[in-house]
Design an enzyme around this catalytic site. Sequence first.
Site, PDB file in Angstrom:
ATOM      1  N   HIS A 205       0.832  -1.199   0.000  1.00  0.00           N
ATOM      2  CA  HIS A 205       0.000   0.000   0.000  1.00  0.00           C
ATOM      3  C   HIS A 205       0.871   1.254   0.000  1.00  0.00           C
ATOM      4  CE1 HIS A 205      -2.802  -3.044   1.584  1.00  0.00           C
ATOM      5  NE2 HIS A 205      -3.749  -2.291   1.072  1.00  0.00           N
ATOM      6  N   ASP A 277      -4.776  -6.501  -7.774  1.00  0.00           N
ATOM      7  CA  ASP A 277      -5.055  -5.795  -6.533  1.00  0.00           C
ATOM      8  C   ASP A 277      -5.337  -4.337  -6.901  1.00  0.00           C
ATOM      9  OD1 ASP A 277      -5.359  -5.246  -3.841  1.00  0.00           O
ATOM     10  OD2 ASP A 277      -3.472  -6.180  -3.231  1.00  0.00           O
TER      11      ASP A 277
END
Length: 390
Positions: A205, A277
């Site tokens: 992230h 993702d």
Amino acid sequence: MPLRREIGQLLIGSLPATTITPEMRSLAREFQLGGVTLFKRNIEAPEQVAELSHDLQSLSSGLPLWVAVDQEGGRVARLRAPFTEWPPMATLGRSGDEALARRFAAALAAPMATLGRSGDEALARRFAAALAAELKAVGVTLDYAPVLDIHTNPRNPIIGDRALGEDADTVARLGAAIVRGLQENGVAACGKHFPGHGDTAVDSHLALPLVEHPPDRIRRVEFVPFREAIRHDVAFIMTAHILVPSLDEERPATLSPTIVRGMLREELDFDGVILSDDLEMKAIADTYTVADAAVQAIAAGCDGVLVCRALSDERTRDAEVHGQVLEALVHAVEDGRIPYKRAEDALARNRRAKERFLAAPVAPGRQPGLRHVLGNDAHRRIADEMSRFL
């Protein structure tokens, strides 16, 4: 024009709040959207989630939309009480430890047959069946679970107790049990994060993690849970935003034809839907625009892309970003960067998955008896059994 509308099936997007925005409705009139992922910002109460899930289907003029969520248990759970609060998945892995099983069998007054190496699979399957019942009750049809990464690096900041275990066999067995428990009860499962995010020291992230294992180690260890999930017909597999130089020196796994098409699709013979993702994670977004990353992901062999975690001060721009992604995909097919047959194949895989899991009409929102499903005594007993292994 048909391709332009259908290309929306390759996107699973997001919403900025608890209702559908006018901008999202406008986008859906132009493109047949693939689905929406729900986050904490979209959730107020079970009845509201059920209503939103039902309303999302009004955006479709053809195939139903996926209503998706990250509901793993532990720290990754968008749906909190009164939904059952599940412990982290590491508890399932520990439940197979014979010494722990013997210790807790007495505390539970349970026979050893219900615990230990075979009992952990039964517990995982019961957990997944209960989870599926609660998801279906509010109209969620796709769960980004199970995590199939192996927790082989104690310094890993993002996987940790989300993993089912520290060895390939445990993760493979329990991951397959969760796939079966979810899918036998009508919720599509998505194994993640291929080719394996377990031995990283960076959160994708925030930055691009590096995996430095040679190909033979990756095939011998990291691939094992994915092979087993594929053997049990998992509907989706999600790619990881990681760099594996031994497999592809230049591209993150999500954007790598060698990894996505060459290894997952061809070598492991996965016939389901490959999802990226979220392309707004910094592992990708620090180097690529979201639109360019989407084009590269589909060209590499992904059948769908997630674009769903806009920064908090930009959430009102969700539909704008989604539109940019879809326009980029259309143009990439037109100019050949995404071969037409690649787009057709991705659309066909999405269509088959929806026919498999979304054939029955989505129940209307605010169903009577909803609260009797969520967090009921039977589900809490399963959660308590798992919590013994915290």
